[in-house]
Design a protein around this motif. Structure first.
Motif, mmCIF file in Angstrom:
data_model
loop_
_atom_site.group_PDB
_atom_site.id
_atom_site.type_symbol
_atom_site.label_atom_id
_atom_site.label_comp_id
_atom_site.label_asym_id
_atom_site.label_seq_id
_atom_site.Cartn_x
_atom_site.Cartn_y
_atom_site.Cartn_z
ATOM 1 N N ILE A 260 0.304 -10.798 -3.717
ATOM 2 C CA ILE A 260 0.811 -9.639 -4.353
ATOM 3 C C ILE A 260 1.880 -8.752 -3.603
ATOM 4 O O ILE A 260 1.535 -8.151 -2.779
ATOM 5 C CB ILE A 260 -0.602 -8.804 -5.165
ATOM 6 N N ALA A 261 3.017 -9.115 -4.704
ATOM 7 C CA ALA A 261 3.629 -7.788 -3.789
ATOM 8 C C ALA A 261 4.327 -6.901 -4.223
ATOM 9 O O ALA A 261 3.864 -6.291 -5.463
ATOM 10 C CB ALA A 261 4.734 -9.466 -3.628
ATOM 11 N N VAL A 262 5.276 -6.226 -4.061
ATOM 12 C CA VAL A 262 5.773 -4.399 -4.419
ATOM 13 C C VAL A 262 6.365 -4.836 -6.239
ATOM 14 O O VAL A 262 6.153 -4.447 -6.723
ATOM 15 C CB VAL A 262 6.921 -4.147 -3.464
ATOM 16 N N PRO A 263 6.861 -6.039 -6.168
ATOM 17 C CA PRO A 263 7.818 -6.222 -7.706
ATOM 18 C C PRO A 263 6.636 -6.735 -8.104
ATOM 19 O O PRO A 263 6.907 -5.701 -9.942
ATOM 20 C CB PRO A 263 8.675 -6.962 -7.322
ATOM 21 N N HIS A 264 5.033 -7.118 -8.649
ATOM 22 C CA HIS A 264 3.945 -7.691 -9.419
ATOM 23 C C HIS A 264 3.203 -6.089 -9.306
ATOM 24 O O HIS A 264 2.932 -5.592 -10.619
ATOM 25 C CB HIS A 264 3.465 -8.283 -8.313
ATOM 26 N N HIS B 179 0.743 -1.083 0.113
ATOM 27 C CA HIS B 179 0.346 0.170 0.057
ATOM 28 C C HIS B 179 0.998 1.162 0.028
ATOM 29 O O HIS B 179 0.673 2.086 -0.390
ATOM 30 C CB HIS B 179 -0.695 0.102 1.549
ATOM 31 N N GLY B 180 1.829 1.084 0.718
ATOM 32 C CA GLY B 180 2.879 2.004 1.213
ATOM 33 C C GLY B 180 3.104 2.504 -0.501
ATOM 34 O O GLY B 180 3.899 3.958 -0.385
ATOM 35 N N PHE B 181 4.034 1.550 -1.288
ATOM 36 C CA PHE B 181 4.353 1.956 -2.493
ATOM 37 C C PHE B 181 3.518 2.156 -3.549
ATOM 38 O O PHE B 181 3.815 2.636 -4.405
ATOM 39 C CB PHE B 181 5.151 0.764 -3.281
ATOM 40 N N LEU B 182 2.114 1.673 -3.531
ATOM 41 C CA LEU B 182 1.266 2.208 -3.976
ATOM 42 C C LEU B 182 0.565 3.340 -4.398
ATOM 43 O O LEU B 182 0.873 4.258 -5.380
ATOM 44 C CB LEU B 182 -0.541 1.564 -3.877
ATOM 45 N N GLU B 183 0.341 4.119 -2.712
ATOM 46 C CA GLU B 183 0.954 5.854 -2.249
ATOM 47 C C GLU B 183 1.516 6.717 -3.332
ATOM 48 O O GLU B 183 0.744 7.167 -3.885
ATOM 49 C CB GLU B 183 0.502 5.860 -1.094
#
Length: 510
Positions: A491-495, A455-459
């Motif tokens: 689902i992970a950050v690389p995905h 969620h942090g990466f997506l934000e």
């Protein structure tokens, strides 16, 4: 005397039973009347049928004849009623025994010499006859293999009216048509193309693998000659094979449209349709006075490829929105309203600008910023909203061109795609959705859960790239498919990072 012949009428890709009733009376002045909402070709059948009967050796006495097509409140069209009308006239006049008629379904156009010509929509008719427990189905010889796809129904493909009379009255015997469906099924994966023929473009091949695994729509953006069309033409080689029910559904569409040839009785490979950009909205979506299936329906369960997408008429592109959302198209006319299936994978290609060389280092772009903006504005936001992957396809460098073969072939890609589809089939068992591309609402939240890091990466990505809510949903769907391909449960950050990379138009404010 009254006699009845059984036939069927088309409504969309399905058929419903029609009873053709003939009242043949020797009292009163000779006349011929047809009722039951018969359209032009049906009304004209009188002249064809009487000439066919005469030239086949049958002579009917003058009489007052009334023909009723029941149900009488539904329009009938086409020339398939010629054959049942001829048999009905023979039975009603006493030329053949009327007791021999029950149980036989028939369809066919008659020539003036008595030969039986092929007609459209025989497969839906065969399905209707089988459900009605018919004694047998009589069709033109050219349509016999198509009708023989329906198991459990004796199908007789005959050449002329005299043969039909002989079969119905029992004076002659004919062997039912047979079709070796297993042989057709074994040959269904014979493709002329393969991804091993595509040199370079590993990024685009990866995007195709993701799109096929999750049934996502796909848009290629790149300069002329970069391989967009070549890549798109090979997508059917990696898609999951058709099931029998799917093949039957696709074949029904082609049968109604009159696009089955004599050697193609069952469509066993996924369709690939590539209409020219000058196509009208009716040609694309379907329609006409009596609505016929358009390209979106002919691409059902397969691929609809739109090359040079911005060159299509804007109105034609906008009509794609309903089938992309619903998987079917509804066509309403003053005479009738029909629905045709249209569950296809949209693959489109476009240049980055009008001249095509905006992203090509080897050519100078001659377009103004305003011209580029107008070109891209031809694709509306709601339409782009329904395309999950936007993929840049750069020009192929010489180092890749000199290689003998590409790095991956269709068989390898298909194996990974089938594995991902199996995961989705098990995950969504019992639900109304079957692939990740259909995820929405609560299903999206349940199956695309992200942890704190994700969620942090997506934000950060949403804020930095100015991504919209629709882009956020697409990214989650794509990431879910990438995780399935990789065999990951969560689902992970690389995905997510890879999924964001496939939203080119969003990053450019498209």
């Amino acid at each position: 005397m009254i006699a009845t012949a059984h036939c069927a009428a088309l409504r969309g890709i399905d058929a419903y039973p029609v009873q053709l009733e003939v009242d043949f009376s020797r009292s009163g002045l000779p006349a011929f009347t047809m009722v039951g909402l018969a359209e032009g070709a049906v009304r004209e059948s009188k002249e064809r049928v009487y000439s066919s009967l005469k030239n086949s050796g049958f002579k009917l006495p003058p009489a007052r004849t009334t023909v009723n097509l029941a149900p009488a409140d539904v329009r009938k069209e086409g020339s398939a009623y010629d054959l049942p009308l001829a048999l009905g006239l023979l039975a009603a006049s006493g030329a053949i025994d009327a007791e021999s008629m029950p149980g036989w379904y028939m369809a066919g156009e008659l020539s003036l010499t008595g030969e039986i010509k092929p007609v459209n929509g025989v497969l839906p008719l065969a399905i209707t006859a089988e459900r009605a427990k018919a004694k047998g189905l009589i069709v033109p010889a050219a349509n016999a293999a198509e009708a023989a796809v329906v198991r459990g129904l004796p199908v007789y493909g005959l050449e002329n009216l005299a043969e039909v009379v002989g079969l119905v009255t029992g004076e002659e015997e004919f062997e039912p048509a047979r079709l070796d469906i297993d042989t057709l099924w074994n040959e269904r994966q014979s493709f002329h193309y393969d991804f091993s023929e595509v040199k370079g473009q590993e990024h685009a091949k990866r995007a195709i693998e993701i799109a096929a695994a999750g049934a996502h729509n796909l848009l290629f953006i790149g300069p002329p000659g970069s391989g967009k069309t070549m890549l798109s033409q090979r997508i059917p080689t990696v898609l999951p094979p058709l099931g029998f029910d799917e093949a039957l559904e696709v074949t029904k569409i082609y049968s109604v449209a009159g696009l089955l040839n004599g050697s193609q009785s069952l469509i066993v490979t996924r369709p690939f349709r590539s209409p020219h950009h000058t196509i009208s909205d009716i040609g694309l979506i379907g329609g006409g006075r009596y609505p016929q299936p358009g390209e979106v329906s002919l691409a059902h369960r397969g691929v609809l490829f739109l090359d040079e997408m911005p060159e299509f008429k804007k109105q034609a592109l906008e009509v794609l929105r309903q089938p992309l959302e619903d998987g079917e198209v509804s066509i309403s006319r003053s005479l009738m309203s029909l629905s045709y299936p249209a569950d296809f994978m949209l693959v489109a290609a476009m240049n980055p600008c009008p001249c095509g060389y905006l992203t090509d280092d080897r050519h100078q772009c001659t377009c103004s910023p305003a011209g580029v903006g107008r070109y891209r504005a031809k694709l509306s936001g709601p339409l782009l909203d329904r395309i999950d992957l936007h993929v840049d396809v750069p020009a192929v460098p010489y180092e890749d061109l000199k290689e003998e073969r590409g790095s991956v072939d269709s068989a390898t890609m298909r194996e990974r795609i089938l594995a991902a589809r199996r995961v989705q089939r098990e995950r969504y068992e019992g639900l109304l959705i079957h692939t990740n591309a259909q995820l929405t609402g609560s299903a999206l939240e349940e199956h695309c859960r992200c942890g704190r890091d994700e969620h942090g990466f997506l934000e950060q990505a949403v804020k930095a790239l100015g991504l919209s809510a629709r882009a956020y949903t697409r990214i989650l769907r794509i990431a879910r498919t990438i995780a399935d391909i990789e065999g990951e449960e969560r689902i992970a950050v690389p995905h997510l990072a890879e999924a964001i990379n496939y939203r080119t138009m969003d990053r450019q404010g498209g």
